[in-house]
Scaffold this active site. Structure first.
Site, PDB file in Angstrom:
ATOM      1  N   ASN A 176      11.233  -5.077   2.988  1.00  0.00           N
ATOM      2  CA  ASN A 176      10.214  -5.323   4.017  1.00  0.00           C
ATOM      3  C   ASN A 176      10.236  -4.273   5.120  1.00  0.00           C
ATOM      4  O   ASN A 176       9.258  -3.576   5.332  1.00  0.00           O
ATOM      5  CB  ASN A 176      10.393  -6.708   4.629  1.00  0.00           C
ATOM      6  CG  ASN A 176       9.670  -7.787   3.854  1.00  0.00           C
ATOM      7  OD1 ASN A 176       9.010  -7.512   2.865  1.00  0.00           O
ATOM      8  ND2 ASN A 176       9.800  -9.023   4.302  1.00  0.00           N
ATOM      9  N   TYR A 212       7.549  -9.145   9.840  1.00  0.00           N
ATOM     10  CA  TYR A 212       7.925  -8.860  11.220  1.00  0.00           C
ATOM     11  C   TYR A 212       6.977  -7.835  11.844  1.00  0.00           C
ATOM     12  O   TYR A 212       6.595  -7.927  13.012  1.00  0.00           O
ATOM     13  CB  TYR A 212       9.362  -8.349  11.239  1.00  0.00           C
ATOM     14  CG  TYR A 212      10.017  -8.276  12.596  1.00  0.00           C
ATOM     15  CD1 TYR A 212       9.401  -8.778  13.743  1.00  0.00           C
ATOM     16  CD2 TYR A 212      11.288  -7.712  12.729  1.00  0.00           C
ATOM     17  CE1 TYR A 212      10.019  -8.713  14.969  1.00  0.00           C
ATOM     18  CE2 TYR A 212      11.905  -7.644  13.957  1.00  0.00           C
ATOM     19  CZ  TYR A 212      11.271  -8.137  15.075  1.00  0.00           C
ATOM     20  OH  TYR A 212      11.887  -8.061  16.294  1.00  0.00           O
ATOM     21  N   ASN A 213       6.572  -6.839  11.059  1.00  0.00           N
ATOM     22  CA  ASN A 213       5.657  -5.812  11.545  1.00  0.00           C
ATOM     23  C   ASN A 213       4.373  -6.413  12.119  1.00  0.00           C
ATOM     24  O   ASN A 213       3.912  -6.025  13.193  1.00  0.00           O
ATOM     25  CB  ASN A 213       5.330  -4.852  10.398  1.00  0.00           C
ATOM     26  CG  ASN A 213       4.253  -3.849  10.761  1.00  0.00           C
ATOM     27  OD1 ASN A 213       4.472  -2.939  11.544  1.00  0.00           O
ATOM     28  ND2 ASN A 213       3.076  -4.029  10.181  1.00  0.00           N
ATOM     29  N   TYR A 214       3.777  -7.367  11.411  1.00  0.00           N
ATOM     30  CA  TYR A 214       2.530  -7.982  11.855  1.00  0.00           C
ATOM     31  C   TYR A 214       2.752  -8.822  13.110  1.00  0.00           C
ATOM     32  O   TYR A 214       1.921  -8.849  14.018  1.00  0.00           O
ATOM     33  CB  TYR A 214       1.951  -8.821  10.723  1.00  0.00           C
ATOM     34  CG  TYR A 214       0.516  -9.244  10.924  1.00  0.00           C
ATOM     35  CD1 TYR A 214      -0.420  -8.401  11.505  1.00  0.00           C
ATOM     36  CD2 TYR A 214       0.087 -10.507  10.506  1.00  0.00           C
ATOM     37  CE1 TYR A 214      -1.740  -8.783  11.668  1.00  0.00           C
ATOM     38  CE2 TYR A 214      -1.229 -10.906  10.662  1.00  0.00           C
ATOM     39  CZ  TYR A 214      -2.137 -10.045  11.259  1.00  0.00           C
ATOM     40  OH  TYR A 214      -3.438 -10.439  11.416  1.00  0.00           O
ATOM     41  N   THR A 229       3.042  -7.489   6.542  1.00  0.00           N
ATOM     42  CA  THR A 229       2.560  -8.771   7.076  1.00  0.00           C
ATOM     43  C   THR A 229       3.691  -9.632   7.626  1.00  0.00           C
ATOM     44  O   THR A 229       3.440 -10.741   8.083  1.00  0.00           O
ATOM     45  CB  THR A 229       1.832  -9.578   5.983  1.00  0.00           C
ATOM     46  OG1 THR A 229       2.743  -9.867   4.920  1.00  0.00           O
ATOM     47  CG2 THR A 229       0.648  -8.812   5.437  1.00  0.00           C
ATOM     48  N   ASP A 284      10.372 -16.765   1.186  1.00  0.00           N
ATOM     49  CA  ASP A 284      10.368 -15.307   1.133  1.00  0.00           C
ATOM     50  C   ASP A 284      11.756 -14.710   1.359  1.00  0.00           C
ATOM     51  O   ASP A 284      12.101 -13.687   0.763  1.00  0.00           O
ATOM     52  CB  ASP A 284       9.401 -14.750   2.175  1.00  0.00           C
ATOM     53  CG  ASP A 284       7.954 -14.826   1.707  1.00  0.00           C
ATOM     54  OD1 ASP A 284       7.733 -15.106   0.517  1.00  0.00           O
ATOM     55  OD2 ASP A 284       7.053 -14.616   2.537  1.00  0.00           O
ATOM     56  N   ALA A 301       4.428  -3.763   1.575  1.00  0.00           N
ATOM     57  CA  ALA A 301       4.776  -5.141   1.194  1.00  0.00           C
ATOM     58  C   ALA A 301       5.300  -5.932   2.378  1.00  0.00           C
ATOM     59  O   ALA A 301       5.114  -7.150   2.461  1.00  0.00           O
ATOM     60  CB  ALA A 301       5.798  -5.135   0.059  1.00  0.00           C
TER      61      ALA A 301
END
Length: 253
Positions: free
Chosen positions: A113, A156-158, A154, A43, A151
């Site tokens: 992201n 760093y946010n998650y 899922t 990614d 997008a």
């Protein structure tokens, strides 16, 4: 019609080996001459490729030759042309970040992201958060905070316990990182059109670094972030494996 393909690969040996095999089988053109760019890696390399080719308006099809492959398709060599012909396209807009450091220098960067602010010293960061010119939180004491696109929700946010946002939702996720005060604040969902401003309180005593995807700037005084609809990233996925399906599936794993 046979597509002209540009094959790009990360520095990992497994990605370079895959590129050699695919170039031998399908040929290769420069990205500016390609109908599609095939990115080989994880990614991180996919984000690098999207940033590097955004001026071309060429779709990017990723195949996983790295560690994480949320934005990638499975790797095979034999049926690439048919997979490209059947691929489904997702169009996403990045965030644009403007930041001022303590020396008075401005920095700009795009983030597919998220844009994240992180403390750069032993003391917690103190952030003031504004949305569309209105202060919404006078002080957040934390390790940091981030603003994520659907997008990127899922990524760093998650990991920071933020919500997964459906790809078609016109919202952004604002998520604290290890919030100390207010301790129970879990963040907010904001309209995609919102402009978010972070001000660093006591920036000289509590230094903060800001990162737009993998581009980072230290000693930040303030940061403004908004979605940039003028920039479009075109990503190709195998049928039934697009971002919408992946975002839903991620919530049931």
């Amino acid at each position: 019609m046979t597509k002209r393909i540009a094959f790009l690969a990360s520095d990992a040996r497994v990605a370079q080996t895959a590129r050699e095999a695919l170039v031998a089988r399908y040929g290769h053109v420069a990205p500016r001459d390609a109908d599609v760019v095939v990115a080989l890696g994880g990614d991180g390399f996919m984000l690098h490729t999207l940033h590097g080719t955004q001026h071309l308006n060429t779709p990017v099809y990723g195949m996983n030759r790295g560690t994480i492959g949320f934005l990638m398709n499975a790797y095979t060599e034999t049926d690439l042309m048919s997979r490209l012909a059947e691929a489904e396209e997702e169009v996403i807009n990045p965030l644009i970040m403007t930041a001022m450091d303590q020396s008075g220098k401005k920095h700009e960067a795009l983030a597919i992201n998220e844009v994240s602010l992180l403390r750069a010293g032993p003391q917690a960061a103190r952030l003031r958060i504004g949305v569309d010119g209105r202060v919404r939180m006078a002080e957040l004491v934390c390790d940091g905070a981030l603003l994520a696109t659907p997008a990127g929700s899922t990524a760093y946010n998650y990991s920071a316990h933020g919500p997964i946002v459906p790809i078609g939702a016109d919202v952004l996720a604002l998520t604290p990182i290890a919030a100390f005060r207010p301790r129970r604040w879990r963040g907010a969902l904001l309209p995609k059109r919102a402009q978010v401003r972070f001000e660093v309180i006591e920036a000289d005593k509590r230094p903060v670094i800001v990162s737009a995807d993998s581009v980072a700037f230290p000693d930040i005084d303030w940061v403004e972030i908004r979605s940039e609809p003028k920039v479009e990233h075109r990503i190709l996925f195998d049928p039934g494996h697009g971002l919408e399906e992946r975002l839903i599936s991620e919530q049931f794993t």
